[in-house]
Each structure stands twice: as C-alpha cells, then as structure tokens.
Design an enzyme around this catalytic site. Structure first.
Site, PDB file in Angstrom:
ATOM      1  N   CYS A 149       0.871  -1.180   0.000  1.00  0.00           N
ATOM      2  CA  CYS A 149       0.000   0.000   0.000  1.00  0.00           C
ATOM      3  C   CYS A 149       0.903   1.224   0.000  1.00  0.00           C
ATOM      4  O   CYS A 149       1.747   1.379   0.877  1.00  0.00           O
ATOM      5  CB  CYS A 149      -0.906  -0.001   1.225  1.00  0.00           C
ATOM      6  SG  CYS A 149      -1.803   1.554   1.445  1.00  0.00           S
ATOM      7  N   HIS A 195      -6.375   3.407  -8.938  1.00  0.00           N
ATOM      8  CA  HIS A 195      -5.534   3.476  -7.746  1.00  0.00           C
ATOM      9  C   HIS A 195      -5.968   2.445  -6.720  1.00  0.00           C
ATOM     10  O   HIS A 195      -7.164   2.304  -6.446  1.00  0.00           O
ATOM     11  CB  HIS A 195      -5.568   4.886  -7.151  1.00  0.00           C
ATOM     12  CG  HIS A 195      -4.911   5.889  -8.038  1.00  0.00           C
ATOM     13  ND1 HIS A 195      -5.590   6.964  -8.572  1.00  0.00           N
ATOM     14  CD2 HIS A 195      -3.642   5.962  -8.497  1.00  0.00           C
ATOM     15  CE1 HIS A 195      -4.761   7.660  -9.326  1.00  0.00           C
ATOM     16  NE2 HIS A 195      -3.572   7.084  -9.298  1.00  0.00           N
ATOM     17  N   CYS A 246     -46.035  25.409   3.049  1.00  0.00           N
ATOM     18  CA  CYS A 246     -45.697  24.010   3.315  1.00  0.00           C
ATOM     19  C   CYS A 246     -46.890  23.342   4.012  1.00  0.00           C
ATOM     20  O   CYS A 246     -47.757  24.019   4.561  1.00  0.00           O
ATOM     21  CB  CYS A 246     -44.466  23.971   4.205  1.00  0.00           C
ATOM     22  SG  CYS A 246     -43.941  22.327   4.690  1.00  0.00           S
ATOM     23  N   CYS A 254     -33.741  73.985  27.196  1.00  0.00           N
ATOM     24  CA  CYS A 254     -32.643  74.911  27.436  1.00  0.00           C
ATOM     25  C   CYS A 254     -31.394  74.544  26.630  1.00  0.00           C
ATOM     26  O   CYS A 254     -31.111  73.374  26.421  1.00  0.00           O
ATOM     27  CB  CYS A 254     -32.323  74.901  28.926  1.00  0.00           C
ATOM     28  SG  CYS A 254     -30.934  75.942  29.368  1.00  0.00           S
ATOM     29  N   CYS A 290     -35.902  33.737  -1.336  1.00  0.00           N
ATOM     30  CA  CYS A 290     -34.957  34.083  -0.269  1.00  0.00           C
ATOM     31  C   CYS A 290     -35.199  33.276   1.005  1.00  0.00           C
ATOM     32  O   CYS A 290     -34.443  33.411   1.960  1.00  0.00           O
ATOM     33  CB  CYS A 290     -35.011  35.581   0.032  1.00  0.00           C
ATOM     34  SG  CYS A 290     -36.499  36.121   0.882  1.00  0.00           S
ATOM     35  N   CYS A 321      -4.679  -0.103   0.639  1.00  0.00           N
ATOM     36  CA  CYS A 321      -5.233  -1.078   1.574  1.00  0.00           C
ATOM     37  C   CYS A 321      -6.539  -0.569   2.175  1.00  0.00           C
ATOM     38  O   CYS A 321      -6.768   0.631   2.273  1.00  0.00           O
ATOM     39  CB  CYS A 321      -4.216  -1.419   2.661  1.00  0.00           C
ATOM     40  SG  CYS A 321      -4.137  -0.216   3.990  1.00  0.00           S
TER      41      CYS A 321
HETATM   42 ZN   LIG Z   1      -7.313   7.679  -8.059  1.00  0.00          ZN
HETATM   43 ZN   LIG Z   2     -37.973  36.747  -0.722  1.00  0.00          ZN
HETATM   44 ZN   LIG Z   3     -31.343  76.488  31.656  1.00  0.00          ZN
HETATM   45 ZN   LIG Z   4     -42.780  22.918   6.609  1.00  0.00          ZN
HETATM   46 ZN   LIG Z   5      -2.455   1.365   3.647  1.00  0.00          ZN
END
Ligand SMILES: [Zn+2]
Ligand SMILES: [Zn+2]
Ligand SMILES: [Zn+2]
Ligand SMILES: [Zn+2]
Ligand SMILES: [Zn+2]
Ligand SMILES: [Zn+2]
Ligand SMILES: [Zn+2]
Length: 524
Positions: A124, A144, A234, A294, A244, A147
């Site tokens: 290996c 490839h 849902c 004031c 979004c 082990c």
């Molecule tokens: Zn490979």
């Molecule tokens: Zn949105």
């Molecule tokens: Zn004052």
């Molecule tokens: Zn939901």
């Molecule tokens: Zn190995």
C-alpha cells in the site's frame, strides 16, 4: 367585475350587489377548488426524497450505462436537472459531458487481473505496508489501489468533515470520485448511515427546484417547485418566499425585505436617534441627552456646554444665551447632518409604526380565523353549516390582505425613499406616485377594517336573518378588499416598479385571490 365597483358601491349597491356577489363568489370558490390541481409545488418528505432521487439516478444510469456514483456525480454537477444533462449528452457526447463534471471514463481490468493474484504480496503506497494480500486491498475506478484500512480512514475523515458528496481518491492529484458502494462497505455502519443521509440531502442542497421548508423547528419537508420564485405554503403551515426563504413578504421584494429586516435590527436608527437627541461633551466625550428646551447642557463630569455648537461654557445663562459664550460656531455641515438624521428618523418611524400596527392586527386576525371556524361549527342545526363557508373564507381573506397591507409599508418606504430609487424619478413624479399609492392604501385600510369589524361579531347565536345580513356584508367587503389588493399589485407593476430601471431587480411574488399557493403531497 367593474374596476370602479368599490368606488361606486355605496351609491348603487341596491341594484348591483346581488348579481356581483353571486358571480364573484362562485368564481372565488372555484379558484379555491382548482388550487390543488394546478399547484406547481410539491411537498417532499424524506421518503419521497429518497424515491425521487432513486428514480432520477436509475434513469441516468440506464440511459448512459453508468455506475450509481458516476450518475450521482453528473447529477450533482447539473443540479439534478436531468433534461439539461441529457441535452449536453446529445449535443456534445459522453466525453464532453463527463469532462465538464470532472469525471473520467475509465476502462481498466478488474481485480481478477493476474498480477493481483491471490498469492502475490502487495504494497500500500499510503501506509507502506508491503505484506498485504490482494483481498485486503481495494482498487477504485481510477485504477488506484490502496489497503482497506487506509481507505477506511480516508472515508471516515471525509464523512466527518461533511464532504461526503464528493469523496475523491487518495492518490496524489487524482480527482476521481470514489464509488459510493465501496465507501459504505468500508466504514462503520453509523457512518454509512450518515453518508446516506448526506447523499439524500444533496438532492435538495444542489437542486435549484427543491428547497427545505425553512420552518423552525424544521418540519422535515422539502418543497419542489416548478415555477421560479413566488411564495409557497408548506403542509406544516409555514408560508415562505421560495427565492430568499424568508417568511412571505409580498408585495415587498426580497431585496427590500432584506434591507428592512436589517434596518429594524441594527444600529442605524439608534445612531440617528443619538445624533438628533444628544451632544457629545467637549471634555469627556460622553453623549449627553437634552432634558429640556434649554441650550445649556451639563455633563455628569460637571462640564457645561452649549447644545447648539457643543462648545464648553460656564453655568450662568438665560433660556437663549449663555454668559460669555458667543455661538454661531455651529458648523453648517453638522447642522445638515443633524437635519438629515432627523428627517430619516422621522420617515422610518412613520413607516415602521404603520407596518407594526398592521402586523399586530394580522396576528389577531390569525386567531380570528380559528374562532370564526369554531363559531361556524357551533351554529345550530337549523342553519345549514355548509352554507357558512363565507365566514371562514372571509376570515382567510382578512388575514391575507392584512399581511399584504403591512408589507406595502415596507415597499413604500423603499419605493419612495432615496436608498434604492433616488435617481429614478423627479421629486414631483415621486410625490405624485406616492399620493396615488397612499390613496389605494387608505381605501384598502378602510375596507379591511370594515371586514374585520364584520367578522368579529358574536354570530354563534345569530338568527338566520342576522346571519344572512352578516354574510352579505362579509362578501361585499371581501370582494372590494380582494379587488383593491389586485389593483395595488397592478399599480406596483405598471406605475411604480415597471417604469424604473432599478425596478427590474425587484421581482414581486404575485397576488393570488385564493391565497399563497399550498404545496401538495408528492406521490411517485
Ligand atoms: Zn485515483
Ligand atoms: Zn424573498
Ligand atoms: Zn437652563
Ligand atoms: Zn414545513
Ligand atoms: Zn495502507
Ligand atoms: Zn463630560
Ligand atoms: Zn454655542
């Protein structure tokens, strides 16, 4: 329905209302019934996600004679869009299709090859163990061979890192994706399970058309939607924007909503408040709030200073002058800055209060939907319950339109403000459009309040005459509210966003009389 109906309904309601109510109400009911058949959104539970994914994988494996892991790698690359994948295949061929997804078509002989005969000891290249039997080694598609212990360690690390969708080969600079069946065979069962879950989730995470329901706590569903953007409900009841993933916010655009939420949360408005209401002490730099009219300010450090210019002074003063202090050093820029902060704060406060008060009402009206249904259920037998749909429909419409109304304030805040549309129209134009929009808002408020008042009646022990009167009113106000909402969206599209250049960055989920589209259960 005549567009001017709600404007004229007070004068000619006698002759016209019956016909209009009947016609429109039937259409309204019809729209509700048709909803499920034309819905473009599907609920996907964990089982249907697994099933849908399997089906797509099988299709690609069969059409292109591929192994599962190869099909999956391709599909992830094409965001589970089979049609697009097959287009590339038929237009540019298999090699090109594979290359763009980072896959290589390998044709090599399998482990039964003579030089890997059972008797021969193998090495290996990773752990350098040179006393290995071939059955303790695994060769990947790329050729490839290492082990099993080394592979196992590699897979375990990758799965724990959460990178399991694309576990690449261990060999230096080899980017081949490891066969998922080999991965599952070599790691501990718990890890194989986790790996499987990641693979299922990749169907959602890498798929433009499928999104997890953003409810908290998460209901476990994903939703598949054929249309771009828009709003969807849902099966758990959560309504959200498919673009979004925030709570539904139409007729406010995603960008407006994002800016608004940030504005409500962060410091910018607090800063404006501080600019308007406080001055910095010239000695210790603390902010000092003005407590009366004031002009003499006194800091907790003992320093006296002038409200107008912020300069240090003595204590002796009258309402307008401070002894020995000649003001006028108050820089023009500072005055301007304070004026702008003052104006912005006032504007924001105005819109925020409107938005908040209607949002609060919509919370009340969310509960009203339940209580209206309870009252309908408790109506005595003599009044046929099936005829009382107007009540629950009215309460649904009330809740929905109130939410629309509250988001129109967020929309207006940005549409008529300077942040997004400053150079899009002249001041006069802006003012005219604002008046037009506010006029619609005012009408909508009036009818929403009437609808709300009507539905808040204690109708559970009404006589059939009283009920009939209430149902007439509910339907009459309901139709006007519905039409005003439509008109408002038309105004936004045709008069406000439409003519502006920046308006193209703001797509608004359409208004639907029947409410936000409900995603329906998915059957494969
Ligand atoms: Zn490979
Ligand atoms: Zn949105
Ligand atoms: Zn004052
Ligand atoms: Zn939901
Ligand atoms: Zn190995
Ligand atoms: Zn001070
Ligand atoms: Zn001064």
């Amino acid at each position: 329905m005549d567009d001017d109906y709600y404007l004229s309904c007070e004068e000619d309601e006698e002759e016209e209302e019956d016909d209009y109510d009947k016609v429109d109400y039937d259409q309204y009911e019809q729209a509700q019934r048709e909803e499920t058949t034309k819905s473009t959104s599907r609920i996907m539970t964990n089982e249907s996600l697994v099933a849908a994914q399997k089906e797509v994988l099988a299709r690609v494996m069969e059409l292109l004679t591929l192994k599962k892991s190869q099909a999956r790698t391709l599909l992830i690359h094409y965001q589970w869009n089979v049609d697009k994948l097959l287009d590339v295949y038929s237009e540019r061929g298999k090699d090109s299709l594979f290359k763009t997804a980072g896959l290589t078509v390998f044709s090599h002989t399998s482990l039964s090859e003579s030089r890997y005969s059972l008797r021969k000891k193998m090495t290996c290249e990773i752990c350098m163990d040179d006393d290995l039997q071939s059955y303790t080694m695994t060769r990947m598609d790329c050729g490839h061979c290492f082990c099993n212990n080394c592979w196992k360690e590699h897979f375990t690390v990758k799965i724990n890192e959460g990178m399991s969708k694309r576990i690449t080969c261990m060999a230096h600079k080899c980017n081949a994706i490891c066969d998922e069946d080999v991965v599952k065979k070599l790691v501990y069962p718990e890890l194989a399970e986790k790996f499987d879950r990641f693979l299922v989730e990749s169907y959602v995470d890498d798929n433009k058309r499928v999104k997890w329901c953003p409810s908290t706590p998460h209901c476990g569903n994903a939703i598949r939607r054929e249309d771009d953007g828009g709003e969807v409900e849902c099966s758990c009841g959560h309504q959200f924007c498919f673009s979004c993933l925030s709570e539904s916010h139409s007729p406010c655009s995603c960008l407006m909503w994002k800016l608004w939420k940030k504005k409500c949360e962060d410091e910018s408005e607090t800063l404006n408040w501080i600019t308007v209401h406080t001055r910095m002490c010239p000695k210790c730099s603390k902010s000092v709030q003005r407590s009366d009219g004031c002009n003499l300010m006194t800091c907790i450090c003992g320093q006296h200073f002038c409200w107008l210019c912020g300069g240090a002074t003595g204590l002796s003063h009258t309402g307008t002058t401070i002894d020995g202090h000649s003001c006028g050093k108050f820089k023009e820029e500072k005055v301007k800055q304070i004026e702008i902060a003052k104006r912005d704060l006032k504007r924001y406060t105005h819109y925020y209060h409107q938005y908040r008060s209607h949002t609060d009402s919509s919370k009340q009206e969310f509960k009203l939907r339940e209580s209206v249904r309870e009252k309908v259920a408790s109506l005595s037998e003599k009044t046929l319950k099936s005829e009382q749909k107007w009540a629950s429909n009215g309460a649904d419409l009330l809740f929905r339109s109130r939410k629309v109304l509250s988001y129109t304030y967020v929309f207006a805040f940005y549409m008529f403000g300077e942040e997004l549309f400053k150079d899009e129209m002249s001041d006069e134009e802006r003012e005219m459009k604002k008046i037009l929009f506010e006029n619609l808002q005012q009408q909508l408020i009036g009818y929403i309040e009437s609808l709300s008042k009507t539905l808040n009646q204690p109708f559970d022990d009404y006589s059939s005459d009283e009920l009939e009167k209430m149902s007439d009113e509910t339907m009459r106000f309901g139709i006007v509210v519905d039409n005003l909402c439509k008109e408002m969206y038309e105004c936004i599209e045709n008069e406000l966003l439409g003519p502006t250049v920046a308006g193209h960055n703001h797509s608004i989920a359409p208004y639907r009389s029947e409410g936000i589209e409900k995603a329906i259960e998915f059957w494969c």
